[in-house]
Design a protein around this motif. Sequence first.
Motif, PDB file in Angstrom:
ATOM      1  N   ALA A 221      -3.537 -17.047   4.409  1.00  0.00           N
ATOM      2  CA  ALA A 221      -2.075 -16.987   4.463  1.00  0.00           C
ATOM      3  C   ALA A 221      -1.444 -18.052   3.569  1.00  0.00           C
ATOM      4  N   ALA A 222      -2.001 -19.254   3.559  1.00  0.00           N
ATOM      5  CA  ALA A 222      -1.468 -20.324   2.713  1.00  0.00           C
ATOM      6  C   ALA A 222      -1.605 -19.973   1.235  1.00  0.00           C
ATOM      7  N   TYR A 223      -2.720 -19.365   0.864  1.00  0.00           N
ATOM      8  CA  TYR A 223      -2.911 -18.936  -0.520  1.00  0.00           C
ATOM      9  C   TYR A 223      -1.867 -17.876  -0.894  1.00  0.00           C
ATOM     10  N   ALA A 224      -1.665 -16.901  -0.017  1.00  0.00           N
ATOM     11  CA  ALA A 224      -0.690 -15.840  -0.269  1.00  0.00           C
ATOM     12  C   ALA A 224       0.720 -16.414  -0.381  1.00  0.00           C
ATOM     13  N   GLN A 225       1.077 -17.324   0.507  1.00  0.00           N
ATOM     14  CA  GLN A 225       2.408 -17.932   0.472  1.00  0.00           C
ATOM     15  C   GLN A 225       2.616 -18.704  -0.824  1.00  0.00           C
ATOM     16  N   SER A 226       1.611 -19.450  -1.240  1.00  0.00           N
ATOM     17  CA  SER A 226       1.708 -20.224  -2.474  1.00  0.00           C
ATOM     18  C   SER A 226       1.919 -19.308  -3.680  1.00  0.00           C
ATOM     19  N   TYR A 227       1.180 -18.214  -3.735  1.00  0.00           N
ATOM     20  CA  TYR A 227       1.331 -17.298  -4.867  1.00  0.00           C
ATOM     21  C   TYR A 227       2.692 -16.599  -4.820  1.00  0.00           C
ATOM     22  N   ALA A 228       3.149 -16.230  -3.640  1.00  0.00           N
ATOM     23  CA  ALA A 228       4.466 -15.602  -3.508  1.00  0.00           C
ATOM     24  C   ALA A 228       5.561 -16.548  -3.993  1.00  0.00           C
ATOM     25  N   GLU A 229       5.462 -17.812  -3.629  1.00  0.00           N
ATOM     26  CA  GLU A 229       6.453 -18.792  -4.078  1.00  0.00           C
ATOM     27  C   GLU A 229       6.393 -18.980  -5.592  1.00  0.00           C
ATOM     28  N   HIS A 230       5.202 -18.924  -6.160  1.00  0.00           N
ATOM     29  CA  HIS A 230       5.036 -19.030  -7.611  1.00  0.00           C
ATOM     30  C   HIS A 230       5.749 -17.881  -8.319  1.00  0.00           C
ATOM     31  N   ARG A 231       5.684 -16.685  -7.776  1.00  0.00           N
ATOM     32  CA  ARG A 231       6.285 -15.495  -8.385  1.00  0.00           C
ATOM     33  C   ARG A 231       7.759 -15.351  -8.043  1.00  0.00           C
ATOM     34  N   GLN A 232       8.252 -16.053  -7.052  1.00  0.00           N
ATOM     35  CA  GLN A 232       9.630 -15.887  -6.605  1.00  0.00           C
ATOM     36  C   GLN A 232      10.637 -16.166  -7.720  1.00  0.00           C
ATOM     37  N   GLY A 233      10.347 -17.107  -8.584  1.00  0.00           N
ATOM     38  CA  GLY A 233      11.284 -17.478  -9.638  1.00  0.00           C
ATOM     39  C   GLY A 233      11.527 -16.392 -10.664  1.00  0.00           C
ATOM     40  N   ASP A 234      10.515 -15.563 -10.944  1.00  0.00           N
ATOM     41  CA  ASP A 234      10.690 -14.525 -11.961  1.00  0.00           C
ATOM     42  C   ASP A 234      10.574 -13.109 -11.400  1.00  0.00           C
ATOM     43  N   CYS A 235      10.159 -12.981 -10.155  1.00  0.00           N
ATOM     44  CA  CYS A 235      10.004 -11.676  -9.493  1.00  0.00           C
ATOM     45  C   CYS A 235       9.109 -10.720 -10.276  1.00  0.00           C
ATOM     46  N   ALA A 236       8.228 -11.259 -11.110  1.00  0.00           N
ATOM     47  CA  ALA A 236       7.325 -10.415 -11.888  1.00  0.00           C
ATOM     48  C   ALA A 236       6.276  -9.791 -10.970  1.00  0.00           C
ATOM     49  N   LEU A 237       6.052  -8.504 -11.147  1.00  0.00           N
ATOM     50  CA  LEU A 237       5.027  -7.808 -10.371  1.00  0.00           C
ATOM     51  C   LEU A 237       3.685  -8.004 -11.069  1.00  0.00           C
ATOM     52  N   VAL A 238       3.142  -9.194 -10.914  1.00  0.00           N
ATOM     53  CA  VAL A 238       1.922  -9.589 -11.604  1.00  0.00           C
ATOM     54  C   VAL A 238       0.903 -10.036 -10.567  1.00  0.00           C
ATOM     55  N   HIS A 239      -0.296  -9.485 -10.666  1.00  0.00           N
ATOM     56  CA  HIS A 239      -1.366  -9.927  -9.776  1.00  0.00           C
ATOM     57  C   HIS A 239      -1.875 -11.288 -10.219  1.00  0.00           C
ATOM     58  N   SER A 240      -2.349 -12.076  -9.264  1.00  0.00           N
ATOM     59  CA  SER A 240      -2.917 -13.376  -9.595  1.00  0.00           C
ATOM     60  C   SER A 240      -4.165 -13.171 -10.449  1.00  0.00           C
ATOM     61  N   GLN A 241      -4.465 -14.157 -11.250  1.00  0.00           N
ATOM     62  CA  GLN A 241      -5.608 -14.079 -12.155  1.00  0.00           C
ATOM     63  C   GLN A 241      -6.631 -15.143 -11.779  1.00  0.00           C
ATOM     64  N   GLY A 242      -7.860 -14.728 -11.546  1.00  0.00           N
ATOM     65  CA  GLY A 242      -8.938 -15.676 -11.321  1.00  0.00           C
ATOM     66  C   GLY A 242      -8.952 -16.348  -9.965  1.00  0.00           C
ATOM     67  N   GLY A 243      -8.100 -15.914  -9.042  1.00  0.00           N
ATOM     68  CA  GLY A 243      -8.091 -16.514  -7.714  1.00  0.00           C
ATOM     69  C   GLY A 243      -9.202 -15.943  -6.846  1.00  0.00           C
ATOM     70  N   PRO A 244      -9.366 -16.500  -5.665  1.00  0.00           N
ATOM     71  CA  PRO A 244     -10.444 -16.050  -4.782  1.00  0.00           C
ATOM     72  C   PRO A 244     -10.138 -14.752  -4.037  1.00  0.00           C
ATOM     73  N   TYR A 245      -8.902 -14.249  -4.138  1.00  0.00           N
ATOM     74  CA  TYR A 245      -8.499 -13.068  -3.390  1.00  0.00           C
ATOM     75  C   TYR A 245      -7.792 -12.082  -4.308  1.00  0.00           C
ATOM     76  N   GLY A 246      -7.632 -10.883  -3.823  1.00  0.00           N
ATOM     77  CA  GLY A 246      -6.821  -9.888  -4.503  1.00  0.00           C
ATOM     78  C   GLY A 246      -5.571  -9.651  -3.681  1.00  0.00           C
ATOM     79  N   GLU A 247      -4.654  -8.854  -4.209  1.00  0.00           N
ATOM     80  CA  GLU A 247      -3.444  -8.570  -3.452  1.00  0.00           C
ATOM     81  C   GLU A 247      -2.841  -7.249  -3.885  1.00  0.00           C
ATOM     82  N   ASN A 248      -2.124  -6.648  -2.970  1.00  0.00           N
ATOM     83  CA  ASN A 248      -1.248  -5.531  -3.283  1.00  0.00           C
ATOM     84  C   ASN A 248       0.156  -6.096  -3.302  1.00  0.00           C
ATOM     85  N   ILE A 249       0.986  -5.543  -4.151  1.00  0.00           N
ATOM     86  CA  ILE A 249       2.344  -6.050  -4.291  1.00  0.00           C
ATOM     87  C   ILE A 249       3.310  -5.033  -3.706  1.00  0.00           C
TER      88      ILE A 249
END
Length: 105
Positions: free
Chosen positions: A53-81
């Motif tokens: 959950a902390a990883y997901a929250q951190s990535y969501a906050e990272h994307r919040q500024g540009d709202c880009a529908l971009v998957h994380s790169q090289g992280g330990p998890y995957g995600e659906n947007i």
Amino acid sequence: MAYSSAKLAFLSSLALTAIVAAAQNSPEDFVDPHNAARDDVGVDPLTWDDTVAAYAQSYAEHRQGDCALVHSQGGPYGENIFWGSAGGDWSAVDAVKSWLKICTI
């Protein structure tokens, strides 16, 4: 640290949804609809994982500024947007239901 495929799938619904579903983002709002769908097909239930959950929250906050529908790169998890149109009253349950429409458990 190794994570089961269930935890990886669970992260899919968390990433970016945390920002969209700010009004309704309790662990149960994410876990309960997943577990209902998993129960329907005889798959073991998920449990909340604070590290994931902390990883997901951190990535969501990272994307919040540009709202880009971009998957994380090289992280330990995957995600659906999940993306909902402006002005919608989107919840964690909406995001999970959207994901389940395309998911094969």
